[in-house]
Design an enzyme around this catalytic site. Structure first.
Site, PDB file in Angstrom:
ATOM      1  CG  ASP A  45     109.253  80.668 -23.839  1.00 38.21           C
ATOM      2  OD1 ASP A  45     108.444  79.885 -23.300  1.00 38.21           O
ATOM      3  OD2 ASP A  45     109.299  80.858 -25.072  1.00 38.21           O
ATOM      4  CB  SER A  76     106.699  78.004 -50.163  1.00 41.27           C
ATOM      5  OG  SER A  76     107.329  76.975 -49.415  1.00 41.27           O
ATOM      6  CB  ALA A 133     104.508  69.475 -37.150  1.00 39.00           C
ATOM      7  CB  SER A 134     110.416  69.178 -36.629  1.00 45.62           C
ATOM      8  OG  SER A 134     110.874  70.514 -36.756  1.00 45.62           O
ATOM      9  N   GLY A 135     109.007  70.880 -34.058  1.00 49.44           N
ATOM     10  CA  GLY A 135     109.398  71.505 -32.798  1.00 49.44           C
ATOM     11  C   GLY A 135     110.756  72.167 -32.866  1.00 49.44           C
ATOM     12  CB  SER A 138     109.311  75.382 -39.388  1.00 56.17           C
ATOM     13  OG  SER A 138     108.039  75.056 -38.860  1.00 56.17           O
ATOM     14  CG  ASP A 183     110.460  78.961 -30.531  1.00 59.19           C
ATOM     15  OD1 ASP A 183     111.179  78.366 -29.705  1.00 59.19           O
ATOM     16  OD2 ASP A 183     109.317  78.587 -30.825  1.00 59.19           O
TER      17      ASP A 183
END
Length: 399
Positions: A45, A76, A133-135, A138, A183
């Site tokens: 990208d 949160s 941090a999952s990719g 988020s 994203d």
């Protein structure tokens, strides 16, 4: 755009929490912003190439309402120990230690900088289902959630593309990560059961129906801690920029995404550095691989599509070097299982998630087999989810 929310139990619990944190629930509005997977087209990208993402039903839910003063109050469910974070609308400087609230501040700064009037404070409660941090994006999910919240509360009528671009601007200029637009675009423009073929050079895009027949997309989470700003993401960005700059001494191009594989191979002498050649080769080859993959996907040739997923992972491992033990163990173990057409890492890498195209009847055995190997090699378990392709960021109709 609005949708009727399906998970009323979650919203009921969040409504109760909002009342507990902020006193009552008068005039509260409800919002949702998804995460995303990228089927193929990784690290293309910001190199002017194509990407092929889809928004997923795992995401970030927000409850919000206006205040009459200039106080912004945030809470949160994911970080209850932080309590209510409060700041004045005129004091939106980035603060260390307030990680999630910085994304809210960044979107306020970018919208105001674009000429939109945000003249009152607000209260916002969020709950994110996307593992940090999952990719699975988020951070972009939160940026676009805040975008649709502010757009609605202040009647800004921000065009969706501009909102997406301001989300990216927040990531780049406020947070400090040199990400491309993948994203935010996937999350802002996502549709149910559709993927997006996006040309990141022109921002022209095509909605592609996701027809998997007897197959599922399984998300495999390494559960490895990772922070994008602390990873080598910005280093890869700089490396491909340098490779482009060297190729521009002879070639009339604005991005690596303009090159065919053959044109690139014929001009690698311009780069003159083996590491930079590898980085640029991935960007060029992955871009062209993505265009072929989308055609195979549309034609219903899932076998070919799966082969290209495997090739993508190999390139990300060998040329771009963004995988590592955890992602390689997941993807390469997945590729060997019965009923699997292909597997690759998804997202920025350095941890995070991989995806696999798995025959529906094999999913349970697949998760067990891959999970067992992963834990033996890495020392802690992976997590598995079957991806559902859902809508983009939106206000919810809560009845």
């Amino acid at each position: 755009m609005s949708i009727v929310v399906e998970n009323s139990t979650v919203l009921s619990a969040l409504t109760e929490k909002f009342a507990e944190v902020f006193g009552d629930t008068k005039e509260v509005e409800y919002f949702f912003s998804p995460g995303r997977i990228n089927l193929i087209g990784e690290h293309t990208d910001y190199n002017g190439g194509y990407v092929f993402p889809a928004s997923i039903t795992i995401g970030t839910t927000g409850l919000a309402r206006l205040r009459e003063d200039k106080k912004v109050k945030l809470y949160s469910e994911n970080f209850p120990k932080l309590g209510v974070i409060e700041f004045d609308l005129d004091e939106v400087e980035k603060k260390d230690g307030e990680l999630w609230s910085n994304y809210v501040k960044g979107m306020i700064v970018m919208l105001k900088g674009a000429g939109y009037e945000i003249d009152k404070g607000f209260e916002l409660l969020i709950k994110g289902e996307i593992p940090t941090a999952s990719g699975l994006s988020s951070s972009a999910s939160l940026e676009l959630l805040v975008g649709v919240v502010l757009d609605d509360l202040f009647n800004l009528n921000v065009p969706r593309l501009e909102l997406v671009q301001l989300g990216q601007k927040t990531e780049n200029d406020y947070i400090g990560v040199n990400s491309g637009i993948l994203d935010q675009f996937a999350i802002g423009f996502g549709e149910v059961k559709k993927a997006i073929l996006l040309d990141c050079n022109t921002l022209k895009y095509e909605m592609v129906p996701v027809e998997l027949r007897d197959y599922d997309i399984v998300i495999m989470n390494t559960n490895k801690p990772r922070a994008l700003t602390e990873s080598k993401y910005n280093e890869r960005f700089a490396e491909t920029r340098e490779a482009l700059k060297r190729m521009q001494t002879r070639l009339d191009i604005q991005s690596l995404g303009e090159l065919s594989n053959e044109e690139f191979d014929a001009n690698t002498d311009l780069i003159g550095d083996e590491t930079l050649i590898k980085r640029a080769r991935h960007a060029v080859y992955e871009n062209n691989r993505t265009k072929i993959a989308q055609k195979a996907f549309v034609a219903g040739n899932l076998t070919k599509f799966g082969e290209l997923l495997n090739a993508s992972h190999a390139s990300l491992k060998d040329d771009y070097e963004v995988t590592g033990l955890e992602l390689d163990t997941l993807a390469e173990t997945a590729q060997k299982q019965a009923g699997v057409l292909g597997a690759r890492m998804t997202g920025a890498g350095f941890g995070g998630c991989a995806i696999a195209l798995v025959a529906h009847d094999n999913v349970s055995a697949f998760e067990k087999a891959v999970g067992q190997v992963y834990e033996e090699v890495v020392g802690y378990p992976a997590s598995f989810y079957v991806a559902q392709i859902g809508s983009g960021s939106t206000k919810l109709d809560v009845e």
